[in-house]
Enzyme design. Sequence first.
Site, PDB file in Angstrom:
ATOM      1  N   ALA A 234       0.829  -1.210   0.000  1.00  0.00           N
ATOM      2  CA  ALA A 234       0.000   0.000   0.000  1.00  0.00           C
ATOM      3  C   ALA A 234       0.858   1.251   0.000  1.00  0.00           C
ATOM      4  CB  ALA A 234      -0.880  -0.008   1.239  1.00  0.00           C
TER       5      ALA A 234
ATOM      6  N   LYS B 280      -1.910   5.398  -4.175  1.00  0.00           N
ATOM      7  CA  LYS B 280      -2.823   5.790  -3.084  1.00  0.00           C
ATOM      8  C   LYS B 280      -4.240   6.026  -3.590  1.00  0.00           C
ATOM      9  CE  LYS B 280       0.330   7.740   0.334  1.00  0.00           C
ATOM     10  NZ  LYS B 280      -0.004   7.135   1.614  1.00  0.00           N
TER      11      LYS B 280
ATOM     12  N   ASN C 163       8.891   8.568   5.097  1.00  0.00           N
ATOM     13  CA  ASN C 163       7.751   9.370   4.641  1.00  0.00           C
ATOM     14  C   ASN C 163       6.893   9.767   5.827  1.00  0.00           C
ATOM     15  OD1 ASN C 163       4.741   8.262   4.479  1.00  0.00           O
ATOM     16  ND2 ASN C 163       6.113   6.481   4.400  1.00  0.00           N
TER      17      ASN C 163
ATOM     18  N   PHE D  77      -1.640   9.993   5.094  1.00  0.00           N
ATOM     19  CA  PHE D  77      -2.876   9.586   4.391  1.00  0.00           C
ATOM     20  C   PHE D  77      -3.404  10.663   3.438  1.00  0.00           C
ATOM     21  CE2 PHE D  77      -4.285   6.475   8.013  1.00  0.00           C
ATOM     22  CZ  PHE D  77      -3.476   5.490   7.463  1.00  0.00           C
TER      23      PHE D  77
ATOM     24  N   ASN E  31      -5.646  -0.766   8.333  1.00  0.00           N
ATOM     25  CA  ASN E  31      -4.314  -0.234   8.599  1.00  0.00           C
ATOM     26  C   ASN E  31      -4.327   0.603   9.872  1.00  0.00           C
ATOM     27  OD1 ASN E  31      -1.834   1.038   8.617  1.00  0.00           O
ATOM     28  ND2 ASN E  31      -2.279   2.357   6.866  1.00  0.00           N
TER      29      ASN E  31
ATOM     30  N   SER F 143       0.051   2.981  10.520  1.00  0.00           N
ATOM     31  CA  SER F 143       0.793   4.104   9.948  1.00  0.00           C
ATOM     32  C   SER F 143       1.246   5.010  11.092  1.00  0.00           C
ATOM     33  CB  SER F 143      -0.087   4.891   8.985  1.00  0.00           C
ATOM     34  OG  SER F 143       0.564   6.101   8.677  1.00  0.00           O
TER      35      SER F 143
ATOM     36  N   ASN G 164       2.066   8.063  10.814  1.00  0.00           N
ATOM     37  CA  ASN G 164       1.926   9.473  10.442  1.00  0.00           C
ATOM     38  C   ASN G 164       0.563  10.085  10.752  1.00  0.00           C
ATOM     39  OD1 ASN G 164       4.591   9.583   9.402  1.00  0.00           O
ATOM     40  ND2 ASN G 164       3.858   8.399   7.653  1.00  0.00           N
ATOM     41  N   THR G 165      -0.305   9.318  11.387  1.00  0.00           N
ATOM     42  CA  THR G 165      -1.580   9.870  11.845  1.00  0.00           C
ATOM     43  C   THR G 165      -1.570   9.669  13.354  1.00  0.00           C
ATOM     44  OG1 THR G 165      -2.687   9.390   9.769  1.00  0.00           O
ATOM     45  CG2 THR G 165      -4.098   9.610  11.710  1.00  0.00           C
TER      46      THR G 165
ATOM     47  N   LYS H  44      -3.010  -4.853   9.199  1.00  0.00           N
ATOM     48  CA  LYS H  44      -1.596  -4.497   9.015  1.00  0.00           C
ATOM     49  C   LYS H  44      -1.027  -3.902  10.292  1.00  0.00           C
ATOM     50  CE  LYS H  44       1.473  -2.150   5.789  1.00  0.00           C
ATOM     51  NZ  LYS H  44       1.527  -1.528   4.464  1.00  0.00           N
TER      52      LYS H  44
ATOM     53  N   ASN I 165       4.267  -2.440   8.686  1.00  0.00           N
ATOM     54  CA  ASN I 165       4.313  -1.081   8.158  1.00  0.00           C
ATOM     55  C   ASN I 165       5.723  -0.493   8.397  1.00  0.00           C
ATOM     56  OD1 ASN I 165       3.394   1.544   7.305  1.00  0.00           O
ATOM     57  ND2 ASN I 165       1.335   0.898   7.881  1.00  0.00           N
TER      58      ASN I 165
ATOM     59  N   GLY J 127      12.190   0.262   3.552  1.00  0.00           N
ATOM     60  CA  GLY J 127      13.309  -0.183   2.726  1.00  0.00           C
ATOM     61  C   GLY J 127      14.267  -1.071   3.497  1.00  0.00           C
TER      62      GLY J 127
ATOM     63  N   GLY K 145      11.508  -4.046   3.489  1.00  0.00           N
ATOM     64  CA  GLY K 145      12.883  -4.169   3.012  1.00  0.00           C
ATOM     65  C   GLY K 145      13.152  -5.259   1.996  1.00  0.00           C
TER      66      GLY K 145
HETATM   67  C1  LIG Z   1       5.733   6.680   0.545  1.00  0.00           C
HETATM   68  C2  LIG Z   1       5.070   5.578   1.294  1.00  0.00           C
HETATM   69  C3  LIG Z   1       3.712   5.633   1.542  1.00  0.00           C
HETATM   70  C4  LIG Z   1       3.082   4.595   2.247  1.00  0.00           C
HETATM   71  N1  LIG Z   1       1.732   4.647   2.459  1.00  0.00           N
HETATM   72  C5  LIG Z   1       1.115   3.621   3.099  1.00  0.00           C
HETATM   73  C6  LIG Z   1      -0.288   3.602   3.289  1.00  0.00           C
HETATM   74  O1  LIG Z   1      -1.019   4.495   2.851  1.00  0.00           O
HETATM   75  N2  LIG Z   1      -0.832   2.553   3.968  1.00  0.00           N
HETATM   76  C7  LIG Z   1      -0.066   1.518   4.457  1.00  0.00           C
HETATM   77  O2  LIG Z   1      -0.582   0.584   5.060  1.00  0.00           O
HETATM   78  N3  LIG Z   1       1.262   1.502   4.268  1.00  0.00           N
HETATM   79  C8  LIG Z   1       1.863   2.501   3.596  1.00  0.00           C
HETATM   80  N4  LIG Z   1       3.221   2.467   3.404  1.00  0.00           N
HETATM   81  C9  LIG Z   1       4.009   1.334   3.964  1.00  0.00           C
HETATM   82  C10 LIG Z   1       4.267   0.254   2.930  1.00  0.00           C
HETATM   83  O3  LIG Z   1       3.066  -0.310   2.454  1.00  0.00           O
HETATM   84  C11 LIG Z   1       5.145  -0.861   3.520  1.00  0.00           C
HETATM   85  O4  LIG Z   1       4.464  -1.480   4.583  1.00  0.00           O
HETATM   86  C12 LIG Z   1       6.476  -0.334   4.054  1.00  0.00           C
HETATM   87  O5  LIG Z   1       6.986   0.680   3.221  1.00  0.00           O
HETATM   88  C13 LIG Z   1       7.536  -1.451   4.181  1.00  0.00           C
HETATM   89  O6  LIG Z   1       7.796  -2.054   2.930  1.00  0.00           O
HETATM   90  P1  LIG Z   1       9.051  -1.625   2.010  1.00  0.00           P
HETATM   91  O7  LIG Z   1      10.258  -1.639   2.882  1.00  0.00           O
HETATM   92  O8  LIG Z   1       9.093  -2.659   0.918  1.00  0.00           O
HETATM   93  O9  LIG Z   1       8.743  -0.270   1.483  1.00  0.00           O
HETATM   94  C14 LIG Z   1       3.856   3.494   2.702  1.00  0.00           C
HETATM   95  C15 LIG Z   1       5.225   3.457   2.446  1.00  0.00           C
HETATM   96  C16 LIG Z   1       5.840   4.460   1.753  1.00  0.00           C
HETATM   97  C17 LIG Z   1       7.330   4.378   1.488  1.00  0.00           C
END
Ligand SMILES: Cc1cc2nc3c(=O)[nH]c(=O)nc-3n(C[C@H](O)[C@H](O)[C@H](O)COP(=O)(O)O)c2cc1C
Length: 352
Positions: free
Chosen positions: A61, A65, A110, A114, A169, A172, A174-175, A210, A239, A260, A289
């Site tokens: 996710a 978006k 980030n 939302f 979810n 996150s 950020n909320t 999640k 997340n 990452g 990651g």
């Molecule tokens: C820019 C950005 C925006 C994201 N927005 C959401 C989101 O709206 N909802 C959510 O559940 N996770 C969100 N994620 C988390 C990713 O879905 C994922 O769980 C997290 O980045 C770990 O995976 P990765 O290391 O492969 O990126 C976001 C991640 C990034 C980098």
Amino acid sequence: MKIVEKLGLKLLYKTDPENAHHLAIKALKYGLTPKAGVYTSKRLKQNIAGLELPNPIGLAAGFDKNAEVIAPLLNTGFGFIEVGAATPEPQKGNNKPRLFRLNEDQGSINRFGFNNEGMLIIADRLSKRPNKGIVGLNLGANKNSSHRAIDFVKVLETCGNFIDFATVNVSSPNTEKLRDLQGEKALTALLTGVIETRNQLGRQIPIFLKIAPDLTSEEISQIAQVARHTRIDAIIATNTTLDRTNLMSKHQIQTGGLSGKPLFEKSTRVLAKLAYELEGNIPIIGVGGIDSAEAAFEKIRAGASLVQLYTALVFHGLSLGRDIAKGLDSLLEKNGYDHISQAVGSGIQDYL
Ligand SMILES: Cc1cc2nc3c(=O)[nH]c(=O)nc-3n(C[C@H](O)[C@H](O)[C@H](O)COP(=O)(O)O)c2cc1C
């Protein structure tokens, strides 16, 4: 990665990360991205939570978006994709800049908060999606909502008939206070409401939860218990993290969720602990990651039946999903597995 994709990525590196992301969405819209199609094999095909998956590699996710590029994303080769987060009301999110690339660490931070066009526009786009491919929606809550648990229900009611799975979810960072919904009482009430809503939809879609990587062992056990009681269909772990250990990039001081490569170990440990608690009763989707077939294989060994990724696409391009599916097929074969399910949890002890 093809040469055109390499050149595209080089150009995107020179741009502000959020603009680069908009350009990537545009490239998908105009058909300028890889279209190799879904890689599948007998070894990789699975039925998880009632979904028939061609391969276990999903798009996480937050990339799409607003559900703008579902069809082209499915063509890049992912076995399933998750769009959103969608909230009831449209929302601008936090002030810019709010996305940072940590090149030295192969990660990103980030604090979008939302940002999305709201459930009505997103539902309209979802209603026009291709009827092939597996598409889920990440459910979110508005920042100013007086009752966040009801927000998840509203989005599910509005979009539920156009999707193949929905993700609650509550992780996150950020909320403000969203992660508090992971507590036992609040989570039970929230999931019970969401499942009741799902039962009234025309489609009996699976519901996923999640979770965050920043949970104690005790909190993970509690979540596993709630998941079993409420009978949700799968858990997505994890997340982004608030942890900032062992980073090199100057952006490490930024507020927000880290994703990452630096998230890999932490999220895999949470996944293994959860797998240990769930004893195979609820499937787990491992995220955090993943940037190679080897990393996907490790998540599977730690207990994941499926995986998702996002941040590595920034560094390796959109053909990565397909490349990992293909590489994973070979890795499983090399390790003597006739089917992916035989490898799930086989290395759990390494991460406990
Ligand atoms: C820019 C950005 C925006 C994201 N927005 C959401 C989101 O709206 N909802 C959510 O559940 N996770 C969100 N994620 C988390 C990713 O879905 C994922 O769980 C997290 O980045 C770990 O995976 P990765 O290391 O492969 O990126 C976001 C991640 C990034 C980098």
